[in-house]
Motif scaffolding. Structure first.
Motif, short mmCIF file in Angstrom:
data_model
loop_
_atom_site.label_atom_id
_atom_site.label_comp_id
_atom_site.label_asym_id
_atom_site.label_seq_id
_atom_site.Cartn_x
_atom_site.Cartn_y
_atom_site.Cartn_z
N PHE A 173 -3.91 -18.28 -20.50
CA PHE A 173 -3.48 -17.12 -21.29
C PHE A 173 -2.73 -16.12 -20.42
CE2 PHE A 173 -4.57 -12.69 -22.35
CZ PHE A 173 -3.89 -12.56 -23.55
N TRP A 174 -3.16 -15.94 -19.17
CA TRP A 174 -2.55 -14.94 -18.31
C TRP A 174 -1.08 -15.27 -18.03
CZ3 TRP A 174 -3.35 -10.19 -17.17
CH2 TRP A 174 -2.73 -9.60 -16.05
N GLY A 175 -0.76 -16.55 -17.86
CA GLY A 175 0.63 -16.95 -17.62
C GLY A 175 1.54 -16.54 -18.76
N LYS A 176 1.10 -16.83 -19.99
CA LYS A 176 1.91 -16.44 -21.16
C LYS A 176 1.98 -14.92 -21.28
CE LYS A 176 1.64 -20.47 -24.19
NZ LYS A 176 1.09 -21.48 -23.31
N ASN A 196 -0.69 -12.10 -8.28
CA ASN A 196 0.38 -11.18 -8.66
C ASN A 196 1.07 -10.57 -7.44
OD1 ASN A 196 -0.19 -11.64 -11.34
ND2 ASN A 196 -1.38 -9.75 -11.62
N THR A 197 0.28 -10.25 -6.40
CA THR A 197 0.86 -9.68 -5.19
C THR A 197 1.79 -10.67 -4.50
OG1 THR A 197 -1.08 -8.27 -4.85
CG2 THR A 197 0.32 -8.68 -2.94
N LEU A 198 1.33 -11.92 -4.37
CA LEU A 198 2.16 -12.95 -3.72
C LEU A 198 3.41 -13.24 -4.54
CD1 LEU A 198 -0.52 -15.51 -2.42
CD2 LEU A 198 0.64 -13.71 -1.15
N VAL A 228 4.05 -16.59 -11.42
CA VAL A 228 2.63 -16.60 -11.77
C VAL A 228 2.34 -17.72 -12.77
CG1 VAL A 228 0.79 -15.33 -12.97
CG2 VAL A 228 2.23 -14.16 -11.29
N TYR A 229 3.18 -17.81 -13.79
CA TYR A 229 3.03 -18.87 -14.81
C TYR A 229 3.15 -20.24 -14.14
CZ TYR A 229 3.34 -20.82 -19.56
OH TYR A 229 3.10 -21.49 -20.74
N ALA A 240 10.88 -12.41 -12.83
CA ALA A 240 10.80 -13.47 -11.83
C ALA A 240 9.38 -13.62 -11.32
CB ALA A 240 11.75 -13.16 -10.68
N SER A 241 8.70 -12.50 -11.10
CA SER A 241 7.31 -12.53 -10.64
C SER A 241 6.41 -13.19 -11.68
CB SER A 241 6.82 -11.10 -10.35
OG SER A 241 5.47 -11.09 -10.00
N ALA A 242 6.62 -12.84 -12.97
CA ALA A 242 5.84 -13.43 -14.05
C ALA A 242 6.06 -14.93 -14.14
CB ALA A 242 6.20 -12.76 -15.37
#
Length: 487
Positions: A393-396, A473-475, A330-331, A325-327
């Protein structure tokens, strides 16, 4: 005291409601000459609403009761995270819209008010703790969105987009409502928390049908395959500022609502809905990638890109974990930045007469005539493709990581392979920009507000965006934790 507490928690929606009614009266009294002033005031209202929602995300309400009106509304960290993205999408739309509509003498005072009421509906959607609240928020957003899609009355494509969106949106709402009625019938409640308790020891066939119909109805709203058929036509036909709005705020609201329904209401039976999410994810990735390859219009390409990216986001939801869910959040945040940068760049593609240049072939050699604009558009394409070192790239990466941690190795592997294959159509645009002969079609001057927004969001998508990863990432982790409070 309970009523006062509920009113305090819903302060953002109350502000937007009152401001919307006041601005509606101003619009009726002053007419279209006040459209810019109303747009500025609306952006101010959205900023104030974001400031009201922010404390919940920053942990100021930790340990406090965040449920209002008997659990029908939740002012938790998850809703605050989603609302901030929604308000950003709505505010950007209001900033870029006047310059676009003024060329057609079509800027109306009602436009910012419709966006404001759509934002109100979306705020209710992501804060919903009950099926009835969910439906009220969804329809409030949808009714405004249908009008916005058809807002440019001098363009037949806009009228067609509004009609298609209305017909298919109504179908989706009917399916969703039928699923809600079945869920209520088999669980005996409309509260998400109570539904979770009712299904804690299993789901009957009828209850499963209700859940699937709800997921199908929301699948239309997020434009996930195979419920994506409206997306390319609406993205192409709607005025470009409205397309920017559809690609950001409603996408956040619908995906946020899907997360809340799946992880809260049906969270006790993840295996019941995971297979639906996995199927929609894979289909969206494949359909989005294959559908984009043959597109000649850049707005239609962005529509298929949207379908493709929704597929990747659903990988995070399929994991069914807090990390997943966090990922996904972020995406989603990165995707909003990519969409804003992409559509602002498209808005700046104008010929000498000020008309939009939307055909990809007409962008040939743009790097030699408008190098800054070409570089920003190329950055958006590389970021959407997930090519490092750009921030997309970070989202994927985080959603694939969450899927691997949840032992969904096959899903992650297929997603990675499809991501590589899907990069073809993004690279095709970059090839046209940098290696084709100049067509000299893009000659119009850019609006200052558009240029500033493009620079800001391009910086976010650049490698400098990785400086935000710790904070983001923290939020996102705090927001995701709110969905797992029962576990």
């Amino acid at each position: 005291m309970n009523l006062l507490h509920s009113l305090q928690l819903t302060a953002a929606e109350e502000l937007i409601s009152v401001a919307g009614l006041v601005l509606l009266l101003v619009a009726a009294w002053s007419g279209d000459r006040a459209s810019r002033a109303i747009s500025i005031a609306t952006v101010g209202v959205l900023v104030a609403a974001a400031a009201i929602a922010l404390p919940a995300l920053c942990g100021s309400l930790a340990g406090a009761d965040v449920s209002a009106f008997g659990g029908q509304y939740k002012a938790d960290a998850f809703s605050a995270f989603a609302k901030l993205l929604i308000y950003v999408g709505a505010a950007v739309t209001l900033i870029i819209a006047p310059a676009f509509f003024d060329r057609f003498r079509a800027m109306r005072a009602e436009f910012p008010i419709l966006v404001l009421f759509a934002a109100l509906g979306m705020g209710i959607m992501v804060s919903a703790g009950d099926l009835l609240t969910l439906y009220i928020g969804l329809e409030l957003n949808s009714l405004a969105a249908y009008v916005l899609a058809a807002f440019l009355r001098t363009d037949d494509r806009s009228a067609e987009a509004g009609l298609k969106y209305f017909v298919l949106g109504s179908l989706a709402s009917g399916i969703l409502l039928y699923g809600i009625s079945l869920t209520y019938g088999f669980s005996g409640t409309t509260s998400f928390d109570a539904i979770r308790v009712a299904y804690a020891h299993g789901m009957s066939i009828g209850a499963t049908f209700g859940m699937v119909l709800i997921l199908v109805g929301l699948g239309f709203k997020i434009s996930a395959a195979p419920f994506h058929m409206w997306t390319p036509d609406v993205y192409e036909g709607a005025p470009t500022p409205v397309t920017t709005f559809f690609a950001t705020a409603p996408k956040v609201a619908a995906l946020g609502l899907l997360m809340r329904i799946s992880l809260e209401a049906f969270g006790a039976q993840p295996d019941a809905w995971r297979q639906v999410i996995v199927a929609a994810s894979l289909l969206s990735i494949v359909v989005g990638a294959l559908g984009a390859i043959g597109q000649s219009n850049i707005k239609r390409l962005m529509a298929y890109s949207s379908i493709n990216n929704v597929g990747f986001m659903l990988i995070g939801l399929a994991a069914g974990t807090k990390a997943g869910a966090s990922a996904m959040l972020v995406y989603l945040a990165i995707y909003v930045a990519m969409s804003v940068a992409g559509f602002v760049a498209i808005l700046m593609l104008r010929d000498a007469d000020g008309n939009q240049v939307e055909t990809i072939a007409d962008l040939g050699g743009l790097s030699r005539t408008r190098p800054g604009l070409a570089a920003a558009l190329a950055m958006v394409m590389f970021s959407l493709a997930g090519i490092p070192p750009l921030f997309g790239f970070w989202g994927k990466f985080v959603v694939f990581q969450a899927a691997v941690q949840a032992n969904l190795l096959a899903l992650a592997s297929i997603g990675i392979a499809a991501s590589v294959i899907g990069a073809f159509y993004y690279l095709k645009v970059v090839k046209v920009l940098y290696f084709d002969e100049p067509t000299d079609k893009v000659q119009g001057n850019s609006d200052l507000a558009h240029s500033i927004l493009l620079v800001v969001f391009s910086v976010v998508l650049s490698p400098l965006g990785y400086l935000l990863t710790g904070w983001l990432n923290t939020l996102a982790s705090s927001a995701a934790s709110a969905l797992f409070h029962v576990v």
